[in-house]
Design an enzyme around this catalytic site. Structure first.
Site, mmCIF file in Angstrom:
data_model
loop_
_atom_site.group_PDB
_atom_site.id
_atom_site.type_symbol
_atom_site.label_atom_id
_atom_site.label_comp_id
_atom_site.label_asym_id
_atom_site.label_seq_id
_atom_site.Cartn_x
_atom_site.Cartn_y
_atom_site.Cartn_z
ATOM 1 C CE LYS A 1 -39.807 24.277 -9.401
ATOM 2 N NZ LYS A 1 -41.175 24.394 -9.930
ATOM 3 C CG ASP B 1 -41.573 24.305 -6.396
ATOM 4 O OD1 ASP B 1 -41.927 23.268 -6.997
ATOM 5 O OD2 ASP B 1 -41.520 25.413 -6.937
ATOM 6 C CG ASP C 1 -46.464 30.318 -9.621
ATOM 7 O OD1 ASP C 1 -45.456 29.866 -9.045
ATOM 8 O OD2 ASP C 1 -47.626 29.956 -9.360
ATOM 9 C CE LYS D 1 -46.640 28.303 -6.441
ATOM 10 N NZ LYS D 1 -47.405 27.779 -7.575
ATOM 11 C CD GLU E 1 -41.021 28.456 -9.807
ATOM 12 O OE1 GLU E 1 -42.122 28.812 -10.263
ATOM 13 O OE2 GLU E 1 -40.866 27.377 -9.216
ATOM 14 C CG ASP F 1 -42.959 28.536 -6.787
ATOM 15 O OD1 ASP F 1 -42.926 29.771 -6.967
ATOM 16 O OD2 ASP F 1 -43.502 27.731 -7.575
ATOM 17 N NE ARG G 1 -42.620 26.525 -17.073
ATOM 18 C CZ ARG G 1 -43.874 26.324 -17.452
ATOM 19 N NH1 ARG G 1 -44.274 26.677 -18.651
ATOM 20 N NH2 ARG G 1 -44.738 25.757 -16.638
HETATM 21 N N1 BES Z 1 -44.063 24.634 -8.306
HETATM 22 C C1 BES Z 1 -45.144 24.917 -9.143
HETATM 23 C C2 BES Z 1 -45.882 23.669 -9.612
HETATM 24 C C3 BES Z 1 -46.619 22.911 -8.552
HETATM 25 C C4 BES Z 1 -47.898 23.283 -8.199
HETATM 26 C C5 BES Z 1 -46.053 21.807 -7.972
HETATM 27 C C6 BES Z 1 -48.578 22.555 -7.253
HETATM 28 C C7 BES Z 1 -46.751 21.075 -7.024
HETATM 29 C C8 BES Z 1 -48.017 21.454 -6.667
HETATM 30 C C9 BES Z 1 -44.674 25.672 -10.400
HETATM 31 O O1 BES Z 1 -43.580 26.501 -10.214
HETATM 32 C C10 BES Z 1 -45.817 26.518 -10.854
HETATM 33 O O2 BES Z 1 -46.226 27.352 -10.104
HETATM 34 N N2 BES Z 1 -46.288 26.271 -12.054
HETATM 35 C C11 BES Z 1 -47.400 26.969 -12.586
HETATM 36 C C12 BES Z 1 -47.173 27.160 -14.058
HETATM 37 C C13 BES Z 1 -48.174 28.049 -14.716
HETATM 38 C C14 BES Z 1 -48.014 29.463 -14.227
HETATM 39 C C15 BES Z 1 -47.971 27.972 -16.214
HETATM 40 C C16 BES Z 1 -48.651 26.136 -12.322
HETATM 41 O O3 BES Z 1 -48.584 24.924 -12.380
HETATM 42 O O4 BES Z 1 -49.686 26.724 -12.021
HETATM 43 ZN ZN ZN Z 2 -42.271 25.942 -8.670
HETATM 44 ZN ZN ZN Z 3 -44.132 28.443 -9.532
#
Ligand code: BES
Ligand code: ZN
Ligand code: ZN
Length: 498
Positions: free
Chosen positions: A264, A287, A346, A276, A348, A269, A350
């Protein structure tokens, strides 16, 4: 090269002598160094309990004037019977940090002081060189005052039965640390500079001269042609156009199936329309670490010349909110034809990985390793110590855990079962991009990914959100602030055995 294997120390390193010491089970000092003057200093400081020979402990004696060296740095290895590769890697990093803190630029390392711990000359050369390379990394691209040059070390291997082996190891350690440091560098760069196009360019540049490594970059037109609607759905909210970066390394016969890495590479992000929260959002430049670490591993594998075929795919994309951005409720169609209802923009990573996994598994590789800073939930589950491993394939999971173990990296297997996938089934589309349960967010994300792996290709996913950045507290060869390059060594190690 920051570590030179020599037959006798040169004049310039005679400033600092690095000597390692361990202790027995009964807490007795254990010392393999043959220099009498050094031994008496260490014995005295151990007796007075100022130095306990604990792993990573250091003590610098200025103007010690021992064995032709001005200063003496003694470094603890902990209990002799517990010493592993990682012990030496960390102790060497602590030694580097101690020398750097006292503004030293050159040092000689006492080879005998590390012998007799079951490590051969090649392993010693490798670990020291890798640790020095990793610890010397600093990111000063945007600073007026540049970091001091890396400390230069010499290892006097005249006492080793096989100096050539130590040299071979040192060269390997240089390759693995350079690959990791490239991954750290592209990750540390600010997101207004390191966009998908820049990442593709830097990757192509870094691969120059590595004849068995081919880099191909797909632009938006090509990505559209490949029907990667899920990846494009993430990219469409940004003015920075996406890229798919493909790295192919051919180190074995063409008939040998390649192993495959997928990463990824979100150069930023913001969360998209599901924006966010502000605090800490700057960290989302990291990210892209999964993608960066895949590229770093490929560079290292090519430099090592491993006898294996490896193909890697990195989805370089930016997730931003604008008038064109995907909305919550939108339905995207992935390359496989599966539809995905986007309930949170968010989630994204996946979406980007789905299309790459379809493409990768169509080629029927021997296995796929996927790596991503995929879920914040991974941090809730594991803290920062371990990267989470998800796989339904016990054999592949074991190979991954063994590779991590050999590399000294912390990987922990997590559950992944059919029930997790049920939670990802969509209402208006085949799948939805967030789970129906509040818990096990990382497993639900992993289950979503498995839906895009075709042809029964053995698959393992590494959620490295836990080790995205600021890992110095856990691993002294990682920077206190910035990217660490998690799992680069594990991926290299896996390729070594493939
Ligand atoms: N890049 C983030 C995950 C992340 C968060 C990595 C903090 C490192 C530190 C990912 O794209 C994301 O935002 N995931 C969401 C998924 C949720 C909306 C189901 C998350 O983890 O909040
Ligand atoms: Zn992300
Ligand atoms: Zn995200």
């Amino acid at each position: 090269m920051s570590l030179k294997v020599v037959s006798s120390f040169s004049k310039k390193v005679k400033k600092n002598f690095v000597v390692f010491a361990s202790k027995s089970n009964k807490n007795k000092l254990q010392l393999n160094c043959k220099c009498k003057d050094v031994v008496s200093i260490i014995e005295a400081s151990f007796k007075s309990e100022e130095f306990t020979a604990s792993a990573g402990e250091t003590m610098l004696f200025r103007s010690a004037n021992v064995s032709g060296f001005e200063n003496l740095l003694i470094v603890g290895l902990g209990k002799a019977e517990d010493i592993k590769h990682e012990t030496l890697r960390r102790s060497m990093a602590s030694a580097y940090r101690a020398l750097k803190a006292s503004k030293q630029s050159h040092a000689g390392i006492c080879f005998p002081s590390i012998s007799d711990y079951g490590l051969n000359a090649q392993e010693i050369g490798f670990i020291l060189s890798e640790s020095i390379g990793l610890t010397s990394y600093s990111f000063d691209k945007f600073l007026a005052k540049k970091a001091p040059a890396a400390i230069e070390f010499e290892l006097d291997a005249s006492a080793a039965s096989d100096k050539k082996s130590a040299e071979k190891g040192a060269k390997e350690g240089k390759a693995t640390s350079e690959g990791t440091n490239f991954a750290r560098y592209v990750s540390d760069c600010p997101p207004n500079y390191m966009n998908p196009v820049q990442l593709a360019k830097d990757t192509q540049n870094e691969a120059k001269g590595l004849t068995k490594l081919k880099v191909t970059v797909w632009d938006e037109t090509r990505i559209k042609k490949e029907k990667m609607g899920s990846l494009l759905g993430v990219a469409q909210g940004s003015t920075n156009k996406p890229r798919v970066i493909i790295l192919e390394y051919k180190g074995a016969a063409a008939s040998k199936k390649p192993i495959c890495f997928v990463g990824k590479g979100l150069t930023f992000d913001a969360g998209g329309i599901s924006l966010k929260p502000g605090p800490g959002m700057d960290e989302m430049k990291y990210d892209m670490c999964g993608g960066a670490n895949v590229i770093g591993a490929m560079i290292a594998i090519a430099k090592l010349g491993l006898k294996v075929n490896v193909t890697a795919y990195v989805g370089a994309v930016e997730n931003m909110p604008d008038g064109n951005a995907t909305r919550p409720g939108d339905i995207l169609t992935a390359r496989s034809g599966k539809t995905i209802e986007v309930l949170n923009t968010d989630a994204e990573g996946r979406l980007v990985l789905a299309d790459l996994l379809v493409y990768a598994s169509e080629k029927k590789p021997a296995s796929i390793f996927n790596i991503a800073t995929l879920t914040g939930a991974m941090v809730m589950a594991l803290g920062y110590q371990h990267v989470g491993l998800f796989s339904k394939d016990d054999k592949l999971a074991k190979l991954a855990l063994d590779a991590a173990d050999r590399s000294g990296e912390d990987l922990w297997r997590m559950p992944l079962v059919d029930e997790h996938l049920k939670l990802m089934k969509g209402t208006y589309a085949d799948l939805q991009n967030i789970g129906k349960d509040r818990g096990a967010g990382s497993a639900q994300a992993a289950a979503f990914l498995t839906e895009f792996v075709l042809n029964d290709v053995p698959f393992a996913h590494f959620d490295m959100a836990t080790q995205m950045s600021n890992m110095g507290k856990y691993y002294p060869y990682c920077p206190d602030k910035g990217a660490g390059g998690a799992m680069v060594r594990t991926f290299i190690e896996f390729a070594r055995q493939a």
